[in-house]
Enzyme design. Structure first.
Site, PDB file in Angstrom:
ATOM      1  N   LYS A 203      -1.863  14.018   3.307  1.00 51.24           N
ATOM      2  CA  LYS A 203      -2.443  13.566   2.032  1.00 51.24           C
ATOM      3  C   LYS A 203      -1.741  14.290   0.896  1.00 51.24           C
ATOM      4  CE  LYS A 203      -6.788  14.606   0.233  1.00 51.24           C
ATOM      5  NZ  LYS A 203      -8.232  14.391   0.166  1.00 51.24           N
TER       6      LYS A 203
HETATM    7  C1  5RP Z   1     -10.609  18.274  -1.812  1.00 56.67           C
HETATM    8  C2  5RP Z   1     -10.067  17.098  -1.158  1.00 56.67           C
HETATM    9  C3  5RP Z   1     -10.588  15.790  -1.582  1.00 56.67           C
HETATM   10  O1  5RP Z   1     -11.012  15.108  -0.445  1.00 56.67           O
HETATM   11  C4  5RP Z   1      -9.520  15.017  -2.289  1.00 56.67           C
HETATM   12  O2  5RP Z   1      -9.130  15.719  -3.413  1.00 56.67           O
HETATM   13  C5  5RP Z   1      -9.869  13.564  -2.561  1.00 56.67           C
HETATM   14  O3  5RP Z   1     -10.777  13.438  -3.525  1.00 56.67           O
HETATM   15  P1  5RP Z   1     -10.420  12.992  -5.018  1.00 56.67           P
HETATM   16  O4  5RP Z   1      -9.994  11.547  -4.935  1.00 56.67           O
HETATM   17  O5  5RP Z   1     -11.700  13.175  -5.754  1.00 56.67           O
HETATM   18  O6  5RP Z   1      -9.283  13.853  -5.518  1.00 56.67           O
HETATM   19  O7  5RP Z   1      -9.236  17.186  -0.298  1.00 56.67           O
HETATM   20  O8  5RP Z   1      -9.791  19.337  -1.596  1.00 56.67           O
END
Ligand code: 5RP
Length: 293
Positions: A203
């Protein structure tokens, strides 16, 4: 004794048909074992090869974030539209219905709160408990360039070893510190390190310049985080640009659950991710669902 007299003799061996060998559709995942692929198929749609992950794990370091004060009230109604739920084991056990039968990606690292140095995380879930919860994958934060960079990478490689032992994919989450530039060069570095060291998928954040090079140089699927809340039209445009430039979907939180109309927003995000709906059309779709709700 079993009655075997009535069993007809097998005779149709379909000798004219070679046995089918399905190609697993996810980038860089063809050599994984069956259980690992089966779990990934609970995250990524076999039809589009993409996913809409609903991220609600923010509480593990932010506490009751706006929109997540009562997950049973605000998030459970959205589950019908998510391919996957990303959450902590606390939320899974306390408020998530066990009838939810899509993939769960379990937050497996943690430690510091927003009051402390965030990169100081440890592994926060054993693989045994992840399997007990029947999750599709575990997620671990990797702080490339952070104060505790090596530790966070070691957290990931430990989970990768345990995941490989039991067939559980690991999502490497590239965390961006305040002091680090969020550009393509940094994202290429962080995502590639995660993939090289064994993350099943990664991610990261979308960058408006050069995101296609981030996706191209990462040998496993990439999903993008949504990031801070922005106007719905902009969030839909970002999701469109990301999948158009090679992302395999989104792991979106605040831009869904902090939206004026979260149910409409997640459905519009689905249209973009799974059907390549252009962002203007998706925004109109969002508005029409919002007006009808
Ligand atoms: C927090 C995360 C969150 O799951 C990620 O940031 C996704 O959420 P958003 O779309 O609100 O950024 O990994 O560390």
């Amino acid at each position: 004794m079993a009655d075997t007299d009535s069993i007809p003799e097998t005779k149709d061996f379909h000798l004219d048909k070679p046995q089918t060998a399905d190609i697993f559709p996810l980038k860089g995942c063809h050599n994984l074992d069956w259980g690992m692929k089966n779990r990934l198929a609970h995250i990524f749609s076999p039809k589009s090869g993409r996913t809409v992950m609903l991220a609600v794990d923010h509480g593990y370091f932010m506490g009751p974030t706006s929109g997540l004060e009562r997950i049973d009230v605000t998030i459970n109604p959205l589950l019908a539209y998510a391919d996957t739920l990303m959450c902590t084991r606390g939320i899974l056990r306390s408020v998530t219905p066990a009838t939810f039968n899509k993939g769960v990606v379990l937050r497996a690292s943690g430690g510091p709160s927003i009051l402390k140095e965030l990169s100081d995380e440890q592994i926060a879930v054993s693989m045994e408990d992840a399997i007990r919860l029947n999750v599709a994958a575990v997620a671990v934060q990797v702080f490339v360039g952070g104060e505790f960079e090596s530790r966070s990478i070691h957290n990931m490689t430990q989970l990768v070893d345990a995941g490989n032992r039991f067939g559980v994919p690991v999502l490497g989450v590239t965390a961006v510190g305040k002091e680090l530039a969020r550009d393509a060069k940094y994202m290429r570095l962080a995502t590639r390190i995660c993939a090289e060291l064994g993350a099943t998928y990664v991610k990261t954040y979308f960058v408006s310049e050069g995101f296609e090079t981030v996706a191209a140089s990462c040998p496993v699927p990439i999903v993008i985080a949504g990031g801070k809340k922005m106007p719905e039209a902009e969030a839909l445009n970002m999701a469109y640009q990301a999948v158009d430039q090679g992302a395999a979907g989104v792991d979106m939180g605040r831009n869904i659950f902090q939206s004026d109309a979260p149910t409409a927003m997640i459905q519009a995000v689905r249209k973009v991710v799974h059907e390549n709906m252009p962002p203007k059309e998706a925004y109109e779709y969002y508005r029409s669902l919002k007006a009808g709700s």
